[in-house]
Design an enzyme around this catalytic site. Structure first.
Site, mmCIF file in Angstrom:
data_model
loop_
_atom_site.group_PDB
_atom_site.id
_atom_site.type_symbol
_atom_site.label_atom_id
_atom_site.label_comp_id
_atom_site.label_asym_id
_atom_site.label_seq_id
_atom_site.Cartn_x
_atom_site.Cartn_y
_atom_site.Cartn_z
ATOM 1 N N LYS A 39 13.327 83.953 -45.863
ATOM 2 C CA LYS A 39 13.272 82.621 -45.256
ATOM 3 C C LYS A 39 14.499 81.827 -45.705
ATOM 4 O O LYS A 39 14.912 81.911 -46.870
ATOM 5 C CB LYS A 39 11.976 81.949 -45.707
ATOM 6 C CG LYS A 39 11.647 80.607 -45.093
ATOM 7 C CD LYS A 39 10.283 80.148 -45.601
ATOM 8 C CE LYS A 39 9.852 78.813 -45.043
ATOM 9 N NZ LYS A 39 8.495 78.422 -45.525
ATOM 10 N N SER A 116 5.421 77.140 -42.180
ATOM 11 C CA SER A 116 6.817 76.953 -41.862
ATOM 12 C C SER A 116 7.605 78.254 -41.836
ATOM 13 O O SER A 116 8.743 78.296 -41.358
ATOM 14 C CB SER A 116 7.451 76.009 -42.908
ATOM 15 O OG SER A 116 7.370 76.552 -44.220
ATOM 16 N N SER A 140 2.035 77.961 -45.486
ATOM 17 C CA SER A 140 3.143 78.535 -44.725
ATOM 18 C C SER A 140 3.283 80.039 -44.874
ATOM 19 O O SER A 140 3.983 80.675 -44.086
ATOM 20 C CB SER A 140 4.454 77.871 -45.135
ATOM 21 O OG SER A 140 4.411 76.481 -44.889
#
Length: 567
Positions: A39, A116, A140
């Protein structure tokens, strides 16, 4: 250290940066041959960390070192492919809050992927990476897993170092792991975890090393909200039945303290930690932050230090209330996400619908629990539905063991690839599964009609032997397939009866016992050598009028005598 990089627009908005060639530092190791993505709020040396905000990458400068977790995975032999898209500053649960574009769901591009850690989940679901790193503050690392038919491990806080990760709310942030199977995710967790003195919230944690008991209790909220999504409601009801089949007993729990804790994350002074995480950048470049992320971060400015202390005290009080739940349950079972939303609907109502996606996730880090999200089913509309199994801090690999059994029992394809489920693998950390010995006297004997119930649970034959001379055997009437009843009787009235002793993993014993119909049951049975094992026994009332077949010496001999009788 500089890494050549390229942005691969053809790969879609799931990626922010694709490396020109995979990055690796070790030719061998426990993760050799596995490709992963990180990420883009996790540092990779030589690659700008954007946190889905291009101006932030310029402000924070390109990192010179890998995040601790990235370095550990590279040293374990994994190959890094690039950096993935996310809700800006890891602030959201839907995957649409990025200037690089919304990340569509891997099953239906009209729907959100969850956030997210949106890009990290989607590249795994599509088979573009074997595993990926996300982060999890409010869900997330779980919501995107549930919405894309993959596994998401949210470790116990501090188990995996967050050094080199752009904070969201640093005291509760976790680096999370996505994979298509539990065993890959668990192997990655084992390679990634470890104390890091450079991370102020890293901890040395004692991890449970034995599976949950074969008969376990799973909590289910007494009131469940699915926001009008009947298919999600049906899918969760089905998941409860699947958990029962694994030996679980549902226990209704009061969800109120968990829900109140969850609300504190955004509706109290705790949100100030979000602002504090990027304060220097935000104060200088507020206009460069997209809405509604900008409004959430700006909200944190309005609280005093006293407000923050008050919120922390309230959270601690809720944690004390919630702790009592664990006296009656081993794990907590919740939907990973209570519904699906289209990208269009999310953009029209971004705050309320995002909050709904976190209905069953926000409290977990605040209350210091571990969790794993695993696929549960594909709904009638073709969208994935996932469940999350939650346990106390340190139960990470116990959750993985239970989650793996649940996932494999579903028979679902892997992610969005259509690939079949592979064979179940042994998990790291968890020791040899405890077993139970059980004596069989009738239709479960090897070669008999019900023997498959043992074989499919991994049981193995230890010995053929006899009981002590304390039993009589009866042919029960009206049973299909035919079954005997073994009854313990006083001393001289008994005889030795032929039995087989099988060894079964304790984790599967509960589901086996659940198949035994009345009047049969399981009790302690004495063998000829004087030892005691679990075994099939019968209620005395049930043998009244039944044929006494003790003189045959066992069920197999009795069945043979019936076959030999002339028509």
């Amino acid at each position: 250290m500089m890494v050549h990089q390229q942005t691969d627009d053809a790969a879609g908005p799931a990626w922010i940066t694709r490396l020109a060639s995979p990055l690796t530092t070790a030719a061998s190791g426990p993760l050799a041959g596995l490709r992963f993505a990180a990420k883009d709020n996790i540092d990779v040396a030589g690659v700008p960390t954007t946190a889905a905000c291009p101006t932030f990458a310029e402000f924070s400068r390109t990192p010179l070192a890998h995040a601790t977790v990235v370095q550990r995975l590279l040293d374990a032999g994994a190959q890094l492919l690039g950096k993935t898209n996310l809700d800006q500053f890891a602030c959201g649960l839907n995957g649409t809050r990025s200037p690089y574009g919304p990340v569509p769901n891997s099953f239906d591009a009209r729907y959100v992927s969850g956030g997210s850690s949106s890009g990290s989940a989607v590249v795994v679901a599509r088979g573009e990476a074997d595993f990926s790193l996300g982060t999890d503050t409010a869900g997330s690392g779980r919501v995107p897993a549930g919405l894309n038919n993959i596994v998401g491990i949210k470790p116990s806080r501090g188990l995996v170092s967050a050094r080199g990760v752009v904070p969201a709310a640093q005291s509760v942030d976790c680096v999370s792991i996505f994979a298509r199977t539990v065993d890959v995710a668990a192997r990655v967790l084992q390679a990634a975890m470890g104390f890091d003195a450079g991370d102020p919230y890293s901890r040395r944690l004692a991890l449970a090393t034995q599976p949950f008991p074969a008969s376990f209790r799973f909590g289910v909220p007494s009131v469940l909200r699915f926001f009008g999504d009947a298919q999600a409601q049906q899918a969760f009801a089905k998941a409860i039945g699947q958990m029962r089949a694994l030996g679980g007993a549902p226990v209704e729990i009061d969800y109120a303290p968990l829900a109140e804790a969850a609300a504190l994350l955004y509706e109290s002074a705790l949100v100030a930690e979000r602002y504090a995480a990027v304060r220097e950048f935000f104060d200088a470049h507020e206009a460069e932050v997209i809405e509604p992320v900008r409004g959430i971060l700006a909200q944190g400015r309005g609280y005093s230090a006293a407000d923050f202390v008050d919120a922390r005290v309230k959270l601690q009080a809720l944690a004390q209330r919630a702790a009592a739940l664990w006296d009656g349950i081993d794990v907590l079972l919740v939907p990973t996400a209570p519904t699906h939303y289209t990208i269009e609907a999310m953009r029209a109502d971004p705050v309320a619908l995002n909050r709904n996606l976190g209905e069953y996730t926000n409290f977990v880090n605040l209350l210091d629990y571990a969790a794993i999200s695993v696929p549960a089913s594909l709904r009638e509309d073709g969208l994935p539905f996932g469940i999350t199994i939650i346990g106390p801090c340190g139960s990470d690999f116990q959750l993985a063991e239970l989650g793996q059994r649940f996932h494999h029992a579903t028979g679902l394809p892997l992610g969005a690839t259509g690939e079949p489920m592979p064979a179940m693998q042994a998990l790291p950390i968890i020791g040899p599964a405890p077993t139970v010995r059980v004596a069989l006297v009738g239709a479960h004997l090897s070669g008999m009609p019900l023997n498959g119930q043992l074989v499919e649970r991994g049981a193995r034959l230890l010995q053929a032997t006899h009981t002590a001379a304390q039993y009589r055997l009866f042919a029960l009437s009206g049973t299909v397939p035919p079954k005997p009843g073994l009854l313990r009787v006083p001393g001289a009235e008994g005889a030795a009866i032929a039995v087989e002793v099988w060894e079964m993993p304790l984790a599967h014993y509960g589901s086996f016992v659940a198949l035994i119909p009345a009047p049969l049951g399981i009790g302690s049975l004495t063998l000829a050598d004087g030892s005691s094992v679990q075994g099939f026994l019968c209620e005395a009332l049930a043998v009244q009028g039944a044929e006494d077949i003790t003189h045959h010496g066992g069920w197999r001999a009795y069945i043979a005598s019936r076959t030999a009788q002339p028509a």
